[in-house]
Structure formats: C-alpha cells, structure tokens
Design a protein around this motif. Structure first.
Motif, PDB file in Angstrom:
ATOM      1  N   GLU A 192     -68.623 -15.600  40.253  1.00  0.00           N
ATOM      2  CA  GLU A 192     -67.575 -15.962  39.302  1.00  0.00           C
ATOM      3  C   GLU A 192     -66.199 -15.522  39.780  1.00  0.00           C
ATOM      4  O   GLU A 192     -65.248 -15.527  39.020  1.00  0.00           O
ATOM      5  CB  GLU A 192     -67.864 -15.320  37.937  1.00  0.00           C
ATOM      6  N   MET A 193     -66.099 -15.152  41.054  1.00  0.00           N
ATOM      7  CA  MET A 193     -64.821 -14.645  41.538  1.00  0.00           C
ATOM      8  C   MET A 193     -63.769 -15.760  41.567  1.00  0.00           C
ATOM      9  O   MET A 193     -64.080 -16.938  41.651  1.00  0.00           O
ATOM     10  CB  MET A 193     -64.976 -14.038  42.923  1.00  0.00           C
ATOM     11  N   ASN A 194     -62.528 -15.371  41.494  1.00  0.00           N
ATOM     12  CA  ASN A 194     -61.392 -16.272  41.505  1.00  0.00           C
ATOM     13  C   ASN A 194     -60.749 -16.205  42.884  1.00  0.00           C
ATOM     14  O   ASN A 194     -60.281 -15.157  43.306  1.00  0.00           O
ATOM     15  CB  ASN A 194     -60.405 -15.838  40.412  1.00  0.00           C
ATOM     16  N   GLU A 195     -60.710 -17.330  43.594  1.00  0.00           N
ATOM     17  CA  GLU A 195     -60.158 -17.331  44.951  1.00  0.00           C
ATOM     18  C   GLU A 195     -58.676 -16.972  44.976  1.00  0.00           C
ATOM     19  O   GLU A 195     -58.153 -16.576  45.997  1.00  0.00           O
ATOM     20  CB  GLU A 195     -60.380 -18.684  45.626  1.00  0.00           C
ATOM     21  N   PHE A 196     -57.986 -17.152  43.858  1.00  0.00           N
ATOM     22  CA  PHE A 196     -56.569 -16.792  43.809  1.00  0.00           C
ATOM     23  C   PHE A 196     -56.386 -15.314  43.484  1.00  0.00           C
ATOM     24  O   PHE A 196     -55.312 -14.774  43.612  1.00  0.00           O
ATOM     25  CB  PHE A 196     -55.831 -17.665  42.791  1.00  0.00           C
ATOM     26  N   ARG A 197     -57.423 -14.683  43.040  1.00  0.00           N
ATOM     27  CA  ARG A 197     -57.444 -13.245  42.833  1.00  0.00           C
ATOM     28  C   ARG A 197     -58.904 -12.821  42.884  1.00  0.00           C
ATOM     29  O   ARG A 197     -59.545 -12.616  41.851  1.00  0.00           O
ATOM     30  CB  ARG A 197     -56.812 -12.859  41.497  1.00  0.00           C
ATOM     31  N   PRO A 198     -59.485 -12.736  44.095  1.00  0.00           N
ATOM     32  CA  PRO A 198     -60.930 -12.510  44.206  1.00  0.00           C
ATOM     33  C   PRO A 198     -61.372 -11.156  43.672  1.00  0.00           C
ATOM     34  O   PRO A 198     -60.601 -10.200  43.608  1.00  0.00           O
ATOM     35  CB  PRO A 198     -61.177 -12.613  45.718  1.00  0.00           C
ATOM     36  N   ARG A 199     -62.637 -11.112  43.286  1.00  0.00           N
ATOM     37  CA  ARG A 199     -63.265  -9.862  42.879  1.00  0.00           C
ATOM     38  C   ARG A 199     -63.633  -9.123  44.160  1.00  0.00           C
ATOM     39  O   ARG A 199     -64.463  -9.586  44.939  1.00  0.00           O
ATOM     40  CB  ARG A 199     -64.512 -10.158  42.042  1.00  0.00           C
ATOM     41  N   CYS A 200     -63.013  -7.991  44.395  1.00  0.00           N
ATOM     42  CA  CYS A 200     -63.165  -7.286  45.664  1.00  0.00           C
ATOM     43  C   CYS A 200     -64.120  -6.101  45.538  1.00  0.00           C
ATOM     44  O   CYS A 200     -64.047  -5.336  44.578  1.00  0.00           O
ATOM     45  CB  CYS A 200     -61.811  -6.794  46.169  1.00  0.00           C
ATOM     46  N   LYS A 201     -64.980  -5.960  46.520  1.00  0.00           N
ATOM     47  CA  LYS A 201     -65.948  -4.878  46.546  1.00  0.00           C
ATOM     48  C   LYS A 201     -65.830  -4.139  47.870  1.00  0.00           C
ATOM     49  O   LYS A 201     -65.795  -4.747  48.949  1.00  0.00           O
ATOM     50  CB  LYS A 201     -67.362  -5.440  46.382  1.00  0.00           C
ATOM     51  N   CYS A 202     -65.758  -2.808  47.805  1.00  0.00           N
ATOM     52  CA  CYS A 202     -65.590  -1.998  49.016  1.00  0.00           C
ATOM     53  C   CYS A 202     -66.832  -2.116  49.914  1.00  0.00           C
ATOM     54  O   CYS A 202     -67.966  -2.198  49.443  1.00  0.00           O
ATOM     55  CB  CYS A 202     -65.364  -0.532  48.656  1.00  0.00           C
ATOM     56  N   VAL A 203     -66.603  -2.106  51.224  1.00  0.00           N
ATOM     57  CA  VAL A 203     -67.700  -2.213  52.183  1.00  0.00           C
ATOM     58  C   VAL A 203     -68.390  -0.856  52.331  1.00  0.00           C
ATOM     59  O   VAL A 203     -67.966   0.155  51.753  1.00  0.00           O
ATOM     60  CB  VAL A 203     -67.179  -2.695  53.548  1.00  0.00           C
ATOM     61  N   SER A 204     -69.464  -0.860  53.111  1.00  0.00           N
ATOM     62  CA  SER A 204     -70.255   0.350  53.312  1.00  0.00           C
ATOM     63  C   SER A 204     -69.394   1.506  53.805  1.00  0.00           C
ATOM     64  O   SER A 204     -68.589   1.351  54.731  1.00  0.00           O
ATOM     65  CB  SER A 204     -71.366   0.065  54.322  1.00  0.00           C
ATOM     66  N   GLY A 205     -69.560   2.665  53.176  1.00  0.00           N
ATOM     67  CA  GLY A 205     -68.814   3.854  53.568  1.00  0.00           C
ATOM     68  C   GLY A 205     -67.519   4.042  52.806  1.00  0.00           C
ATOM     69  O   GLY A 205     -66.807   5.024  53.028  1.00  0.00           O
ATOM     70  N   TYR A 206     -67.203   3.094  51.885  1.00  0.00           N
ATOM     71  CA  TYR A 206     -65.959   3.175  51.123  1.00  0.00           C
ATOM     72  C   TYR A 206     -66.250   2.983  49.635  1.00  0.00           C
ATOM     73  O   TYR A 206     -67.255   2.385  49.248  1.00  0.00           O
ATOM     74  CB  TYR A 206     -64.966   2.104  51.590  1.00  0.00           C
ATOM     75  N   LYS A 207     -65.363   3.485  48.801  1.00  0.00           N
ATOM     76  CA  LYS A 207     -65.479   3.335  47.357  1.00  0.00           C
ATOM     77  C   LYS A 207     -64.086   3.137  46.780  1.00  0.00           C
ATOM     78  O   LYS A 207     -63.066   3.354  47.452  1.00  0.00           O
ATOM     79  CB  LYS A 207     -66.114   4.580  46.741  1.00  0.00           C
ATOM     80  N   SER A 208     -64.029   2.738  45.518  1.00  0.00           N
ATOM     81  CA  SER A 208     -62.746   2.564  44.846  1.00  0.00           C
ATOM     82  C   SER A 208     -62.120   3.925  44.542  1.00  0.00           C
ATOM     83  O   SER A 208     -62.819   4.900  44.259  1.00  0.00           O
ATOM     84  CB  SER A 208     -62.930   1.781  43.550  1.00  0.00           C
ATOM     85  N   ASN A 209     -60.797   3.971  44.588  1.00  0.00           N
ATOM     86  CA  ASN A 209     -60.099   5.204  44.228  1.00  0.00           C
ATOM     87  C   ASN A 209     -59.994   5.372  42.710  1.00  0.00           C
ATOM     88  O   ASN A 209     -59.459   6.365  42.222  1.00  0.00           O
ATOM     89  CB  ASN A 209     -58.695   5.219  44.839  1.00  0.00           C
ATOM     90  N   ASN A 210     -60.514   4.404  41.970  1.00  0.00           N
ATOM     91  CA  ASN A 210     -60.521   4.471  40.511  1.00  0.00           C
ATOM     92  C   ASN A 210     -61.314   5.697  40.069  1.00  0.00           C
ATOM     93  O   ASN A 210     -62.446   5.908  40.518  1.00  0.00           O
ATOM     94  CB  ASN A 210     -61.167   3.202  39.946  1.00  0.00           C
ATOM     95  N   PRO A 211     -60.754   6.533  39.187  1.00  0.00           N
ATOM     96  CA  PRO A 211     -61.475   7.730  38.718  1.00  0.00           C
ATOM     97  C   PRO A 211     -62.840   7.427  38.126  1.00  0.00           C
ATOM     98  O   PRO A 211     -63.721   8.291  38.111  1.00  0.00           O
ATOM     99  CB  PRO A 211     -60.529   8.317  37.664  1.00  0.00           C
ATOM    100  N   CYS A 267     -59.676   0.777  48.406  1.00  0.00           N
ATOM    101  CA  CYS A 267     -60.904   1.378  48.923  1.00  0.00           C
ATOM    102  C   CYS A 267     -60.563   2.626  49.740  1.00  0.00           C
ATOM    103  O   CYS A 267     -59.670   2.595  50.584  1.00  0.00           O
ATOM    104  CB  CYS A 267     -61.660   0.381  49.795  1.00  0.00           C
ATOM    105  N   ILE A 268     -61.295   3.703  49.457  1.00  0.00           N
ATOM    106  CA  ILE A 268     -61.108   4.936  50.211  1.00  0.00           C
ATOM    107  C   ILE A 268     -62.457   5.359  50.806  1.00  0.00           C
ATOM    108  O   ILE A 268     -63.522   5.005  50.291  1.00  0.00           O
ATOM    109  CB  ILE A 268     -60.543   6.070  49.316  1.00  0.00           C
ATOM    110  N   ARG A 269     -62.407   6.107  51.890  1.00  0.00           N
ATOM    111  CA  ARG A 269     -63.633   6.508  52.576  1.00  0.00           C
ATOM    112  C   ARG A 269     -64.423   7.496  51.722  1.00  0.00           C
ATOM    113  O   ARG A 269     -63.865   8.407  51.108  1.00  0.00           O
ATOM    114  CB  ARG A 269     -63.292   7.136  53.929  1.00  0.00           C
ATOM    115  N   CYS A 270     -65.747   7.327  51.693  1.00  0.00           N
ATOM    116  CA  CYS A 270     -66.622   8.243  50.963  1.00  0.00           C
ATOM    117  C   CYS A 270     -66.848   9.513  51.782  1.00  0.00           C
ATOM    118  O   CYS A 270     -66.871   9.475  53.012  1.00  0.00           O
ATOM    119  CB  CYS A 270     -67.971   7.584  50.691  1.00  0.00           C
ATOM    120  N   LEU A 271     -67.031  10.609  51.095  1.00  0.00           N
ATOM    121  CA  LEU A 271     -67.294  11.869  51.775  1.00  0.00           C
ATOM    122  C   LEU A 271     -68.782  12.058  52.049  1.00  0.00           C
ATOM    123  O   LEU A 271     -69.160  12.911  52.858  1.00  0.00           O
ATOM    124  CB  LEU A 271     -66.765  13.032  50.930  1.00  0.00           C
TER     125      LEU A 271
END
Length: 268
Positions: free
Chosen positions: A206-225, A238-242
């Motif tokens: 259901e992603m929107n190509e003009f504003r796609p739903r983005c998911k971090c790749v392996s080894g990264y996560k969102s900086n959202n609390p 996306c920030i690197r996971c510890l």
C-alpha cells in the motif's frame, strides 16, 4: 438528466459506488455550489456546500470516501472526506494552497485524486519557470490523516506545451502522472524514488510512490523513540543498531545508496 436551478455545471466526478460530485457556478452571485447525488436518483440531493468564487474541477475516489474541488481564482483546492450516507464530513474539511515560493498561477484549475485517495494532484496552468508560462502540477500526499505537500513539482516545457489547463490523472502505486498539453498531446511523468533515506528500502503493497513507506535495512533501525524499523514520520532516519536484538526483524536487502529519479520531469 439533472438541470440545476442555481447555476451552470462546471465539473462533475462519479465514484464506483454511484456517488456524483458536481460543481455548479452562479455568475451573477459569483458563488459555486457543490452537490452530492446518487447516479441512480439524481433528483435527490444528498448534501450541498456553497462557496464564494468559481469552482472548476472536482474529483472523487472510486470508493466514494474522499473528494476534492478546485477554485483557481482563489488559488485553492478544498477537500472533504465523505460519510457512508453520502454527506460531506465537514470536520475533515481542508484548504490546500499553492506553494508560497510561486506566484499565483490558477492553482486548482484541475484536480485529481489517486484511486487510493492517498495522493492528490493539483494543476496550476499559470505557473511560470524562468519567466515563461509553462504550467505545473503539484503533488500532495495523505499522511497521518492530513494532506502534506511534497517536493514533487511537474513542469511543462514551454508556452505551447504548457500543462495544467487540461486533464490530469495520478497513480501513486507506480508514481505516474498523465497530463494533456496545450497542443492537445498527452504527456506522462514517471516519478521513481524508492526511498530518500540511504539505509532504507520502500516496503509494503500500500506504499505511495510519491512518499513511499520506508523500512530500515538489516543492521539499522528508526531513530523514533518508539523503536522499530519503519520510518513513520518525515523527520525519522535510519540509525545503526548496537546489537542484533536491538534491530529485531530488519530486512536483509542492501541499502539504497541514492534515490533514482527519471530524467523527466524536472523537479524543484
């Protein structure tokens, strides 16, 4: 057949559910009335709304759940959600305006909602670029139950191939806009940006190509609390996971190094 006693028909749009969104203009009083009817019984008006000025364009989603009306003399587009009984949800009313970086260009001359209702294209045939009337189409996306403007601006080529005065259509599943130029020819703009974060990929049917739903790749996560791997807000990155546990079920795809944008259209 329906003849309105108030004014002349300027635009109408029909949903797959049979809802008719029609805009009529009264030149003496300089006001527009938008009516909602059912195509099976045009004599019964489900709802009305009256606005000062000339409304020239309407659009309703196939589901009959979202509507848009363009008012180019006021350089605005007005949108509503529609209730199951075919009435305007007036609590959802929103006025969209042309980007302040541009002089008024009859924004709202034409409007088009995508099939999903998650994207809105609004034409501005008087928009200028390099002091030339080329016309433009602006794109808005529906995020968190409200419209947000994007950086997507599609321009015409020159005065002869100006866009915005004729029909437009938008498909947010494949990132495509179709327009008719002043010379009568059709033109398509393909917008291809997988994700604007270098460590995320576009994800979800259901992603929107003009504003796609983005998911971090392996080894990264969102900086959202709140955590997770989905970039749910515009400010998220996306920030690197510890640790592996911290990342959870992040995908294993390689990151997109940079957005891929087709040579056409020219964008701001």
């Amino acid at each position: 057949e329906y003849a309105d006693p108030i004014g002349i028909l300027k635009s109408f749009s029909v949903s797959d559910t049979g809802l008719v969104l029609a805009c009529f203009y009264n030149s003496i009083g300089n006001f527009s009335i938008t009516r909602i009817m059912n195509i099976s019984n045009l004599s019964t008006i489900l709802d009305n709304d009256v606005w000062s000025g000339l409304g020239t364009a309407t659009s309703v989603t196939p589901s009959g759940e979202k509507s848009a009306i363009g008012f180019p003399k006021e350089n605005t587009v007005r949108t509503y959600l529609l209730l199951p009984d075919g009435k305007f949800d007036r609590s959802s009313f929103v006025i969209l305006k042309e980007n302040n970086n541009y002089p008024p260009g009859r924004f709202g001359e034409k409007v088009a909602l995508s099939e999903s209702g998650m994207t809105l294209a609004a034409a501005s045939p008087g928009a200028m670029r390099d002091s030339i009337d080329v016309g433009a189409v602006f794109v808005f996306v529906w995020i968190d139950k409200k419209w947000q403007n994007t950086e997507s601006v599609f321009y015409g080529t020159d005065d002869l191939r100006r866009i915005g005065a004729s029909g437009i259509a938008i498909d947010d599943h494949i990132g495509l806009i179709n327009v008719r130029e002043n010379n009568g020819r059709h033109r398509s703009f393909k917008f291809e940006v997988p994700c604007d974060d270098p460590y995320a990929i576009a994800s979800g049917i259901e992603m929107n190509e003009f504003r796609p739903r983005c998911k971090c790749v392996s080894g990264y996560k969102s900086n959202n609390p709140k955590g997770g791997t989905i970039l749910s807000r515009q400010i998220d990155v996306c920030i690197r996971c510890l640790s592996v546990r911290e990342c959870g079920d992040a995908p294993t795809s390689s990151p997109t190094v940079s957005p891929t944008l087709s040579s056409e259209p020219s964008l701001r």
